[in-house]
Design an enzyme around this catalytic site. Structure first.
Site, PDB file in Angstrom:
ATOM      1  N   LYS A  28       3.258  12.983  27.480  1.00 32.62           N
ATOM      2  CA  LYS A  28       4.267  12.611  26.492  1.00 32.62           C
ATOM      3  C   LYS A  28       5.360  13.678  26.480  1.00 32.62           C
ATOM      4  O   LYS A  28       5.067  14.806  26.890  1.00 32.62           O
ATOM      5  CB  LYS A  28       3.631  12.424  25.130  1.00 32.62           C
ATOM      6  CG  LYS A  28       3.407  13.723  24.344  1.00 32.62           C
ATOM      7  CD  LYS A  28       3.178  13.456  22.886  1.00 32.62           C
ATOM      8  CE  LYS A  28       3.816  14.529  22.041  1.00 32.62           C
ATOM      9  NZ  LYS A  28       3.560  14.519  20.640  1.00 32.62           N
ATOM     10  N   GLU A  31      -0.025  19.023   9.820  1.00 32.85           N
ATOM     11  CA  GLU A  31      -0.258  20.259  10.578  1.00 32.85           C
ATOM     12  C   GLU A  31       0.164  21.438   9.728  1.00 32.85           C
ATOM     13  O   GLU A  31       1.052  21.315   8.882  1.00 32.85           O
ATOM     14  CB  GLU A  31       0.581  20.249  11.859  1.00 32.85           C
ATOM     15  CG  GLU A  31       0.209  19.143  12.825  1.00 32.85           C
ATOM     16  CD  GLU A  31       1.169  19.102  14.009  1.00 32.85           C
ATOM     17  OE1 GLU A  31       0.868  19.734  15.023  1.00 32.85           O
ATOM     18  OE2 GLU A  31       2.216  18.460  13.891  1.00 32.85           O
ATOM     19  N   HIS A  87       1.457   8.758  18.320  1.00 34.35           N
ATOM     20  CA  HIS A  87       0.102   8.981  17.791  1.00 34.35           C
ATOM     21  C   HIS A  87      -0.219   8.089  16.585  1.00 34.35           C
ATOM     22  O   HIS A  87      -1.243   7.417  16.544  1.00 34.35           O
ATOM     23  CB  HIS A  87      -0.086  10.433  17.369  1.00 34.35           C
ATOM     24  CG  HIS A  87       0.166  11.419  18.460  1.00 34.35           C
ATOM     25  ND1 HIS A  87      -0.273  11.228  19.742  1.00 34.35           N
ATOM     26  CD2 HIS A  87       0.812  12.603  18.468  1.00 34.35           C
ATOM     27  CE1 HIS A  87       0.093  12.264  20.490  1.00 34.35           C
ATOM     28  NE2 HIS A  87       0.763  13.100  19.744  1.00 34.35           N
ATOM     29  N   LYS A 101      -9.857  10.826  21.366  1.00 29.18           N
ATOM     30  CA  LYS A 101     -10.735  11.427  20.350  1.00 29.18           C
ATOM     31  C   LYS A 101     -11.934  10.518  20.105  1.00 29.18           C
ATOM     32  O   LYS A 101     -11.800   9.299  20.048  1.00 29.18           O
ATOM     33  CB  LYS A 101      -9.962  11.679  19.051  1.00 29.18           C
ATOM     34  CG  LYS A 101      -8.984  12.831  19.194  1.00 29.18           C
ATOM     35  CD  LYS A 101      -8.268  13.097  17.899  1.00 29.18           C
ATOM     36  CE  LYS A 101      -7.312  14.264  18.044  1.00 29.18           C
ATOM     37  NZ  LYS A 101      -7.981  15.566  18.135  1.00 29.18           N
ATOM     38  N   HIS A 105      -3.212  11.751  23.717  1.00 34.05           N
ATOM     39  CA  HIS A 105      -4.545  12.359  23.605  1.00 34.05           C
ATOM     40  C   HIS A 105      -5.279  11.928  22.328  1.00 34.05           C
ATOM     41  O   HIS A 105      -6.490  12.064  22.244  1.00 34.05           O
ATOM     42  CB  HIS A 105      -4.475  13.889  23.730  1.00 34.05           C
ATOM     43  CG  HIS A 105      -3.857  14.575  22.565  1.00 34.05           C
ATOM     44  ND1 HIS A 105      -2.512  14.703  22.411  1.00 34.05           N
ATOM     45  CD2 HIS A 105      -4.411  15.155  21.485  1.00 34.05           C
ATOM     46  CE1 HIS A 105      -2.271  15.347  21.297  1.00 34.05           C
ATOM     47  NE2 HIS A 105      -3.396  15.633  20.709  1.00 34.05           N
ATOM     48  N   LYS A 132       4.874  18.987   9.441  1.00 40.20           N
ATOM     49  CA  LYS A 132       4.570  20.363   9.847  1.00 40.20           C
ATOM     50  C   LYS A 132       4.482  21.230   8.600  1.00 40.20           C
ATOM     51  O   LYS A 132       5.073  20.908   7.566  1.00 40.20           O
ATOM     52  CB  LYS A 132       5.717  20.910  10.705  1.00 40.20           C
ATOM     53  CG  LYS A 132       6.022  20.078  11.925  1.00 40.20           C
ATOM     54  CD  LYS A 132       5.110  20.449  13.034  1.00 40.20           C
ATOM     55  CE  LYS A 132       5.418  19.642  14.275  1.00 40.20           C
ATOM     56  NZ  LYS A 132       4.332  19.719  15.251  1.00 40.20           N
ATOM     57  N   ARG A 184       6.195  25.504  40.974  1.00 37.32           N
ATOM     58  CA  ARG A 184       7.109  26.224  41.863  1.00 37.32           C
ATOM     59  C   ARG A 184       6.612  27.638  42.176  1.00 37.32           C
ATOM     60  O   ARG A 184       6.877  28.165  43.253  1.00 37.32           O
ATOM     61  CB  ARG A 184       8.504  26.307  41.242  1.00 37.32           C
ATOM     62  CG  ARG A 184       9.263  24.995  41.273  1.00 37.32           C
ATOM     63  CD  ARG A 184      10.487  25.086  40.401  1.00 37.32           C
ATOM     64  NE  ARG A 184      10.126  25.574  39.061  1.00 37.32           N
ATOM     65  CZ  ARG A 184      10.977  25.831  38.091  1.00 37.32           C
ATOM     66  NH1 ARG A 184      12.263  25.666  38.293  1.00 37.32           N
ATOM     67  NH2 ARG A 184      10.562  26.253  36.913  1.00 37.32           N
TER      68      ARG A 184
END
Ligand code: NAP
Length: 482
Positions: free
Chosen positions: A146, A214, A238, A180, A176, A329, A51
């Site tokens: 996603k 992560e 994933h 890999k 993604h 996480k 936009r």
């Protein structure tokens, strides 16, 4: 070793959401790297759309800054040439503005691809307007980011909306992880060698572990994440894709539908998971560092930032060989790996004290891509037959040298696959729906039980209960190393 590059056909690629985070961090820097590699024809064009009322020049300036920030090591001597292939059209996905200008800009007789790097609530609007304005033709491709739905019903609805305007062969649902290098290597290792396939079944494989951890928390996007959680954000897509590629039967050919048919059969063979075989967690505050509840800005949140589960595949190949999945996480390190843990030899000729360990094939996706096979050998030196475990290490950085370590990023590889018209590494609509059909009852059971996730320390490997999930089967997770 120099990475071989095959140029793609001429194309016009429209990136909707070109001013957004994903475009700036991944898509545009990735395209520049493909340009440097000689894969992008000099006449190909990248058309940014969002936009914001930018000109071509402003978009080029922003893209230059994005490349300098997110591709700092890339040679900048050809940046001006790359930027000259960029254009910009202000467009509102929800309104009439900009669509005629886009139509005028598009060329005939080149590949037309449209990357939907915008919020999922806009996917349907974009698909509809592209076809309404006659911008997309039957050879055009759309790339859909996603998340693809948040449950079976919404994924079905989105598939149905896209199907009103595009055939399945034109829709590229991106995950993604599939881009890999190591994920593709998993297929090469399995299906281009005689060595592994005979052992790749319940007779010789004790179990498989898939870990995606992560170190970051959800701060900054806590509001979004709190509506989703680890199961929706990571497992349904994933980890499911990694499980499929590990567990699937050999396709008859390395062809998009043949590969995706085999993946779909795996998802359909997944057994329902019993609540006793799932552990959910939430990271706790650590000194000054906020915990999940603060990051999510929801003190009553029951959303999981960690999940571990034991999954069974009900088919001949994997009968009684469980797959353990975990993701979270704020964990000890950023690690993504698949561990195929083989059984012990049926009879040992060595002493009980000889420290035998089962062979493991570790497929590492990050931080460094590569594979390690652990084998038992004799400990060198005199003093009897003592055994030790050693890794046969094939890190891509070591094997292929500096050029090999500089493999294309997942996004850049996948965008080039879109231009080539190769859907092998993209999810098909029925695959996504099957994955939701498996995940939905798990999520619904949590919602109705209203149980709280187990707390875990930031920087750990998740809640204690997740360790217990394996210990009670007399197995152990491979350690997440700092
Ligand atoms: P973002 O930073 O919020 O960017 C959104 C983009 O959409 C902006 O360029 C925005 O520009 C544009 N936009 C918003 N409303 C629009 C409208 N009505 N018409 C046209 N353009 C509009 O989002 P993002 O992080 O880049 O994420 C984009 C997509 O990728 C999402 O589906 C996300 O789930 C997915 N994704 C992102 C990541 C990531 O690392 N960021 C990772 C995986 C998946 P204007 O405001 O100028 O319109």
């Amino acid at each position: 070793m120099v990475v071989r590059t095959i140029p793609v056909d001429d194309f016009d690629l429209v990136i909707f959401g070109a001013t957004g985070d994903l475009a700036r961090r991944k898509i545009l820097p990735g395209l520049y790297r493909r340009f440097l590699a000689g894969q992008m024809p000099p006449s190909a064009r990248i058309i940014g759309a969002a936009r914001s009322d930018n000109s071509d020049e402003e978009f080029r300036k922003e893209t230059r800054a994005a490349i300098e920030e997110f591709a700092p090591k890339a040679d900048k001597s050809e940046l001006n040439a790359f930027l000259s292939q960029l254009h910009y059209v202000p467009i509102d996905a929800k309104g009439p503005g900009g669509w005629d200008s886009l139509k005028t800009l598009m060329r005939d007789s080149v590949v037309r691809a449209f990357y939907f790097s915008v919020a999922p609530s806009l996917f349907g609007d974009l698909a509809q307007r592209l076809s309404e304005y006659g911008i997309a033709d039957k050879n055009s491709r759309i790339v859909v980011e996603k998340p693809f739905g948040r449950d079976l019903a919404s994924a079905r609805a989105l598939n149905a909306t896209l199907a009103e305007h595009f055939a399945e062969g034109q829709i590229y649902r991106i995950d993604h992880y599939l881009g890999k290098e190591t994920v593709q290597n998993l297929m090469a290792v399995r299906f281009a060698n005689i060595l592994f396939e005979p052992l790749w079944n319940a007779q010789y494989v004790d179990h498989v572990q898939i870990t995606v951890s992560e170190t970051v928390g959800v701060g900054g996007r806590g509001g979004y994440y709190d509506q989703s959680g680890a199961m929706r954000d990571m497992v349904q897509n994933h980890l499911m894709q990694l499980l499929c590629l590990t567990a699937m039967e050999p396709p008859y050919h390395f062809d998009p539908d043949a590969v995706r048919d085999e993946k779909l059969k795996v998802i359909r063979a997944l057994e329902p998971v019993s609540p006793s075989e799932i552990v959910r967690g939430q990271y706790q505050a650590d000194g000054e560092e906020p915990g999940y509840l603060e990051d999510a800005e929801n003190p009553d949140s029951r959303t999981e930032s960690f999940v571990a589960l034991k999954v069974r595949i009900s088919n001949w190949r994997w009968q009684n060989t469980p797959f353990y999945l975990r993701t979270g996480k704020k964990m000890r390190s950023r690690t993504s790996e698949i561990v195929v843990s083989f059984k012990e030899p049926p009879h040992s000729i060595f002493d009980e004290s000889s420290q035998r360990r089962p062979n493991q094939l570790v497929i590492k996706l990050q931080p460094d891509e590569g594979m390690v096979m652990t084998v038992m050998i004799k400990e060198p030196g005199p003093g009897g037959m003592r055994l030790m475990q050693v890794p046969l290490d094939m890190s891509f950085a070591d094997t292929f040298g500096p050029d090999g370590a500089d493999m294309p990023d997942a996004y850049e590889r996948l965008v080039m696959d879109v231009i080539r018209g190769n859907q092998t590494l993209f999810m098909r609509g029925d695959e996504v729906e099957a994955a939701w059909a498996w995940a939905d009852p798990i999520i619904e059971a949590w919602d109705s039980a209203k149980t709280l996730p187990e707390p875990y320390d930031a920087g750990s490997s998740g809640p204690e209960e997740a360790l217990g999930l394996m210990h009670r089967d007399n197995r152990r997770w491979r350690e997440i190393r700092a």
